[in-house]
Every structure is written in C-alpha cells, then in structure tokens.
Design a protein around this motif. Structure first.
Motif, PDB file in Angstrom:
ATOM      1  N   VAL A  63       0.868  -1.169   0.000  1.00 35.64           N
ATOM      2  CA  VAL A  63       0.000   0.000   0.000  1.00 35.64           C
ATOM      3  C   VAL A  63       0.906   1.220   0.000  1.00 35.64           C
ATOM      4  O   VAL A  63       1.668   1.431   0.950  1.00 35.64           O
ATOM      5  CB  VAL A  63      -0.931   0.017   1.235  1.00 35.64           C
ATOM      6  N   GLY A  64       0.870   2.004  -1.081  1.00 38.93           N
ATOM      7  CA  GLY A  64       1.746   3.166  -1.190  1.00 38.93           C
ATOM      8  C   GLY A  64       3.191   2.732  -1.174  1.00 38.93           C
ATOM      9  O   GLY A  64       3.654   2.042  -2.076  1.00 38.93           O
ATOM     10  N   ASP A  65       3.907   3.097  -0.095  1.00 40.59           N
ATOM     11  CA  ASP A  65       5.308   2.683   0.034  1.00 40.59           C
ATOM     12  C   ASP A  65       5.501   1.725   1.214  1.00 40.59           C
ATOM     13  O   ASP A  65       6.611   1.554   1.707  1.00 40.59           O
ATOM     14  CB  ASP A  65       6.229   3.893   0.161  1.00 40.59           C
ATOM     15  N   ILE A  66       4.428   1.076   1.646  1.00 40.91           N
ATOM     16  CA  ILE A  66       4.511   0.113   2.745  1.00 40.91           C
ATOM     17  C   ILE A  66       4.229  -1.299   2.214  1.00 40.91           C
ATOM     18  O   ILE A  66       3.171  -1.572   1.639  1.00 40.91           O
ATOM     19  CB  ILE A  66       3.509   0.451   3.878  1.00 40.91           C
ATOM     20  N   HIS A  67       5.213  -2.174   2.402  1.00 40.55           N
ATOM     21  CA  HIS A  67       5.104  -3.598   2.059  1.00 40.55           C
ATOM     22  C   HIS A  67       4.901  -4.349   3.369  1.00 40.55           C
ATOM     23  O   HIS A  67       5.568  -4.060   4.357  1.00 40.55           O
ATOM     24  CB  HIS A  67       6.396  -4.043   1.364  1.00 40.55           C
ATOM     25  N   PHE A  68       3.967  -5.291   3.394  1.00 38.78           N
ATOM     26  CA  PHE A  68       3.718  -6.013   4.634  1.00 38.78           C
ATOM     27  C   PHE A  68       3.554  -7.505   4.358  1.00 38.78           C
ATOM     28  O   PHE A  68       3.179  -7.910   3.251  1.00 38.78           O
ATOM     29  CB  PHE A  68       2.483  -5.461   5.366  1.00 38.78           C
ATOM     30  N   THR A  69       3.873  -8.307   5.373  1.00 36.79           N
ATOM     31  CA  THR A  69       3.747  -9.762   5.272  1.00 36.79           C
ATOM     32  C   THR A  69       3.108 -10.318   6.540  1.00 36.79           C
ATOM     33  O   THR A  69       3.292  -9.771   7.628  1.00 36.79           O
ATOM     34  CB  THR A  69       5.113 -10.451   5.071  1.00 36.79           C
ATOM     35  N   THR A  70       2.372 -11.407   6.366  1.00 34.20           N
ATOM     36  CA  THR A  70       1.810 -12.171   7.473  1.00 34.20           C
ATOM     37  C   THR A  70       2.167 -13.633   7.238  1.00 34.20           C
ATOM     38  O   THR A  70       1.715 -14.219   6.248  1.00 34.20           O
ATOM     39  CB  THR A  70       0.280 -12.031   7.545  1.00 34.20           C
ATOM     40  N   THR A  71       3.000 -14.204   8.102  1.00 39.34           N
ATOM     41  CA  THR A  71       3.383 -15.608   7.972  1.00 39.34           C
ATOM     42  C   THR A  71       2.321 -16.463   8.640  1.00 39.34           C
ATOM     43  O   THR A  71       2.028 -16.297   9.819  1.00 39.34           O
ATOM     44  CB  THR A  71       4.762 -15.864   8.609  1.00 39.34           C
ATOM     45  N   LYS A  72       1.758 -17.401   7.870  1.00 38.74           N
ATOM     46  CA  LYS A  72       0.671 -18.245   8.368  1.00 38.74           C
ATOM     47  C   LYS A  72       1.084 -19.696   8.577  1.00 38.74           C
ATOM     48  O   LYS A  72       0.482 -20.401   9.375  1.00 38.74           O
ATOM     49  CB  LYS A  72      -0.515 -18.184   7.412  1.00 38.74           C
TER      50      LYS A  72
END
Length: 127
Positions: A63-72
C-alpha cells in the motif's frame, strides 16, 4: 510518500546476506498475484554447508510505500505447520526504498534493517 506498483513485486526474488557471526544466508521469495508468498531461508556455515532451511508461507501486500507480510505456515521436514497468529513475530511491515523490475530494497519499520532483493529471471540474458 511514494506510490509503488504492486505488480512490480509479483515474481521471484533472491538476496544474499551475512548474519552477525559471518554465516551466509540466502533468501528466495516468490510473491504471487493473489497476495500469497513463499519465502525460503537457507543458512550456511563457514565451510559453505547448509546448516538449516526454513520455508514460510503467508500473505503479502503493498500500500503506497509500505510492504507487509503475514506468515501463516512454516514447512519443517516437508511437513506444513500453522504458525501462531497471536505471535507478533509473524507480522512485518517495511518501507519500500526502491522498487524496479530488477531490484527491491526495503527497510523494516521496527528494526530499521535494510534488505535488497534481486529479481530471478528464467531467461538468461533478459531482464
């Protein structure tokens, strides 16, 4: 704030680093269009032998300049195990510093660690 194209992240990436003890770490990442990921971390000793390998599965976004991850999930000895989604270590956010067809550089929001990944191409000689 920069607005980066999510489509640029889709594909396969790699990076090589050294940990605090000087051991080599190689990360392979595959980010798919449906928002899922597979990260493989391979750790080597001083002699270049693989000491361990960790595979993480989960979701990613930009989103915009934010990369995010969720390890499941984690893969251990070819068995898939669900991660504890109550554990904050399974959630990460990064500020994108650079994103092109060849390079993805990002900084962890909490630790300020900077990582640089390079695109894996199947066609030798093509970008």
């Amino acid at each position: 704030m920069m607005n980066y194209s999510r489509e640029l992240l889709i594909g396969r990436w790699y990076r090589k680093d050294r940990d605090e003890q000087g051991h080599q770490l190689v990360e392979y990442a595959e980010l798919t269009a449906d928002g899922s990921f597979e990260f493989t971390f391979v750790f080597y000793n001083e002699q270049g032998d693989i000491t361990s390998q960790v595979i993480e599965l989960g979701d990613w976004g930009l989103v915009g300049d934010i990369h995010f991850t969720t390890t499941k999930n984690e893969v251990i000895d070819q068995e898939v195990y669900a991660t504890d989604l109550n554990n904050a270590d399974n959630y990460h956010a990064y500020k994108v510093l650079q994103l092109s067809h060849q390079t993805f550089q990002y900084q962890h929001i909490v630790t300020n660690d900077i990582f640089t990944m390079h695109r894996v191409t199947d066609n030798v000689g093509h970008c």
